[in-house]
Design a protein around this motif. Structure first.
Motif: not given
Length: 195
Positions: A78-89
């Protein structure tokens, strides 16, 4: 009777070290040229750096998302997915609106200069250490730089980031040139003494 000769440094190693320092100086020349060209075309450097930063965020976000998917079932997912989503956004926003991103980053830099300068001026006045004059001068310089950038914002965002990047390239290049020529000279002095 065996002869004991003083070990000598191989000439090939000396030549290779001199060549390496020569390449370092050559890289420095390239960086200096890039910095000088960048100072002429600061708006293009600002736009290019924003687009590059946005694409790096996008690529890093997708790589992080793949890594998070591979770590399914762990506490990292979940931490990796949230950070990745923030980077993509953030990457999508910067790539689609590079001028607005440059304006926001310039405003942030101006506020950092103002607060950093204020802390240096107040800190140097309160502490009055051995570097009082230099700390005070640096604080005043930061304050002036922050005020100059903020006074012309948002039009200053077209050239401030490009100017900072170009100056960084220029000074890094000068440092590499000095290291390259200094290293070649030291290698020459050492090899002359051991010869």
């Amino acid at each position: 009777m065996a002869r004991f000769a003083k070990p000598r440094e191989p000439r090939g190693e000396t030549a290779r070290m001199r060549r390496g320092f020569g390449w370092l100086a050559g890289l420095g020349v390239l960086l200096v040229v890039a910095g000088l060209v960048g100072l002429v075309y600061t708006a293009a450097v600002t736009l290019t750096s924003m687009l590059l930063f946005g694409w790096l965020l996008l690529i890093g976000g997708f790589v992080g998302l793949l890594h998070a998917i591979q770590a399914r079932g762990s506490s990292f997912f979940w931490l990796g997915a949230i950070v990745a989503a923030l980077n993509i956004a953030a990457g999508v926003v910067i790539v689609s609106h590079p001028h607005a991103a440059a304006a926001a980053l310039t405003l942030f830099a101006a506020l950092l200069f103002l607060t950093g300068g204020l802390f240096r001026v107040v800190g140097s006045a309160v502490v009055r250490g051995p570097q009082f004059g230099w700390t005070l001068l640096l604080g005043v310089f930061y304050l002036l730089l922050g005020v100059l950038v903020l006074a012309n914002w948002p039009s200053s965002s077209q050239y401030v980031i490009g100017a900072f990047i170009s100056l960084a390239l220029l000074f890094d290049g000068l440092g590499l040139i000095a290291t390259g020529f200094g290293g070649r000279r030291i290698v020459g002095m050492v090899s002359d003494r051991t010869a």
